[in-house]
Write a protein that holds these residues in place. Sequence first.
Motif, mmCIF file in Angstrom:
data_model
loop_
_atom_site.group_PDB
_atom_site.id
_atom_site.type_symbol
_atom_site.label_atom_id
_atom_site.label_comp_id
_atom_site.label_asym_id
_atom_site.label_seq_id
_atom_site.Cartn_x
_atom_site.Cartn_y
_atom_site.Cartn_z
ATOM 1 N N ALA A 271 0.818 -1.208 0.000
ATOM 2 C CA ALA A 271 0.000 0.000 0.000
ATOM 3 C C ALA A 271 0.853 1.259 0.000
ATOM 4 N N LYS A 272 1.988 1.204 0.680
ATOM 5 C CA LYS A 272 2.860 2.383 0.781
ATOM 6 C C LYS A 272 3.803 2.515 -0.407
ATOM 7 N N ASN A 273 3.796 1.537 -1.310
ATOM 8 C CA ASN A 273 4.691 1.561 -2.465
ATOM 9 C C ASN A 273 3.932 1.461 -3.786
ATOM 10 N N ASP A 274 2.778 2.136 -3.829
ATOM 11 C CA ASP A 274 2.005 2.269 -5.059
ATOM 12 C C ASP A 274 1.591 0.940 -5.669
ATOM 13 N N ALA A 275 1.214 -0.006 -4.825
ATOM 14 C CA ALA A 275 0.713 -1.294 -5.314
ATOM 15 C C ALA A 275 -0.563 -1.664 -4.555
ATOM 16 N N PRO A 276 -1.609 -0.802 -4.651
ATOM 17 C CA PRO A 276 -2.821 -1.060 -3.858
ATOM 18 C C PRO A 276 -3.560 -2.329 -4.239
ATOM 19 N N TRP A 277 -3.549 -2.697 -5.532
ATOM 20 C CA TRP A 277 -4.231 -3.932 -5.914
ATOM 21 C C TRP A 277 -3.541 -5.139 -5.289
ATOM 22 N N ALA A 283 -4.424 -8.943 1.446
ATOM 23 C CA ALA A 283 -5.308 -8.780 2.607
ATOM 24 C C ALA A 283 -6.509 -9.718 2.526
ATOM 25 N N LEU A 284 -7.147 -9.780 1.369
ATOM 26 C CA LEU A 284 -8.340 -10.613 1.226
ATOM 27 C C LEU A 284 -8.007 -12.100 1.268
ATOM 28 N N ALA A 285 -6.811 -12.456 0.781
ATOM 29 C CA ALA A 285 -6.411 -13.869 0.783
ATOM 30 C C ALA A 285 -5.955 -14.340 2.152
ATOM 31 N N HIS A 286 -5.676 -13.396 3.055
ATOM 32 C CA HIS A 286 -5.156 -13.757 4.375
ATOM 33 C C HIS A 286 -5.962 -13.052 5.472
ATOM 34 N N LEU A 287 -7.277 -13.107 5.340
ATOM 35 C CA LEU A 287 -8.134 -12.456 6.337
ATOM 36 C C LEU A 287 -7.943 -13.055 7.727
ATOM 37 N N TYR A 288 -7.520 -14.324 7.803
ATOM 38 C CA TYR A 288 -7.270 -14.937 9.106
ATOM 39 C C TYR A 288 -6.172 -14.196 9.870
ATOM 40 N N ALA A 289 -5.277 -13.533 9.128
ATOM 41 C CA ALA A 289 -4.210 -12.772 9.787
ATOM 42 C C ALA A 289 -4.758 -11.545 10.500
ATOM 43 N N HIS A 301 -5.267 -0.833 7.383
ATOM 44 C CA HIS A 301 -4.630 -1.191 6.124
ATOM 45 C C HIS A 301 -5.546 -0.935 4.934
ATOM 46 N N LEU A 302 -6.846 -1.144 5.116
ATOM 47 C CA LEU A 302 -7.783 -0.806 4.043
ATOM 48 C C LEU A 302 -7.771 0.688 3.763
ATOM 49 N N SER A 303 -7.606 1.482 4.822
ATOM 50 C CA SER A 303 -7.515 2.932 4.615
ATOM 51 C C SER A 303 -6.233 3.296 3.881
ATOM 52 N N LEU A 304 -5.131 2.598 4.177
ATOM 53 C CA LEU A 304 -3.888 2.833 3.446
ATOM 54 C C LEU A 304 -4.059 2.500 1.969
ATOM 55 N N SER A 311 -4.070 8.583 -4.231
ATOM 56 C CA SER A 311 -2.796 9.248 -4.501
ATOM 57 C C SER A 311 -2.287 8.942 -5.905
ATOM 58 N N MET A 312 -2.405 7.673 -6.305
ATOM 59 C CA MET A 312 -1.920 7.300 -7.626
ATOM 60 C C MET A 312 -2.767 7.936 -8.728
#
Length: 325
Positions: A271-277, A283-289, A301-304, A311-312
């Motif tokens: 998220a902080k390095n211009d790779a939001p997708w 995040a979605l693949a590891h919701l258990y985390a 993290h969703l807000s980030l 920003s992009m």
Amino acid sequence: MTISSKVSICVPTCNRPELIVECLDSCLAQTHTNIEILIGDDSSDTRTQRLIEARYAHDARIRYVKNEPPLGQARNVASLFARASGEKISLIHDDDYFAKDGIESLLALWQSHPQLEVAFADQYEIDAQGHVDLSKSDALNANFHRIEPAQGMQQQPGRTGLVQMFPNNGWMANADLVKRIGYRDDVGMCCDYVFGSELCLAASQVYYLHRYVSYYRKTDASISRSTRGSTFAASLTAFEFVSGLSLDASLEPARKLALRRLAPIVVSLYAKNDAPWAALRVALAHLYAYGYGRDARLYYHLSLIARAFVSMRWRGLPPSAPKFP
């Protein structure tokens, strides 16, 4: 007998002459005396070389090499392993050091367990000045599953590496196994973790001793500030390494436990390095985390991720072209 085995203590160093004396003196003071101390020096100057020549020139146990040109962390360690002539190998970084009976305590485990391949124990945490903080030491070991109930032969040797129970140094292992695994120079600052995981995955017997045998110095120098938060961060490499491993089904819970720690860090990095997708996919693949939504970090993290998209777009960058692979 195993208790008389020669132990090769490997000490990689780079630009820390003010700390390496404490490390080397701790090695020379070991209660187990059948040792060799191999030093690989990647320093950019000759201060460490001059120190070794002045202080240890007449001690045959010290075997020093100045790497010219420097080899880098992984290849330096690999070169030390290759030079080792002992039956056992141990690693200690130049800013850390051993307890006086550290080597003896680990080596003694082979007396009770002749088929043992890898042994490790607890680490004290010390600050830059060398002061021990017992509460932080207890927390350090507990955070990496090094607690009294876990002492003994590990039922799943590979798990100890995957979940980072195996420490970055202060361990001991059979030399033939260490040399076979080696240190990889294609994983950047993650080479310690990758080595520990691959070593434990390859071993059939791994023992955890609930006893302090080494001192881990927690300083800015002990953590890579140049790569943290970047596309070269060790956490991202570790995440990719663990995700890509082919594991027996019995080790899948260990993989999940490792990714529980790593995935949120990787989401933040993306998220902080211009790779939001990429961040959203992880995040979605590891919701258990995130405790399936019970952890407040998920919403942060969703807000980030949302801010990264905005920003992009504001800067005219396509969000479908992340900087990360």
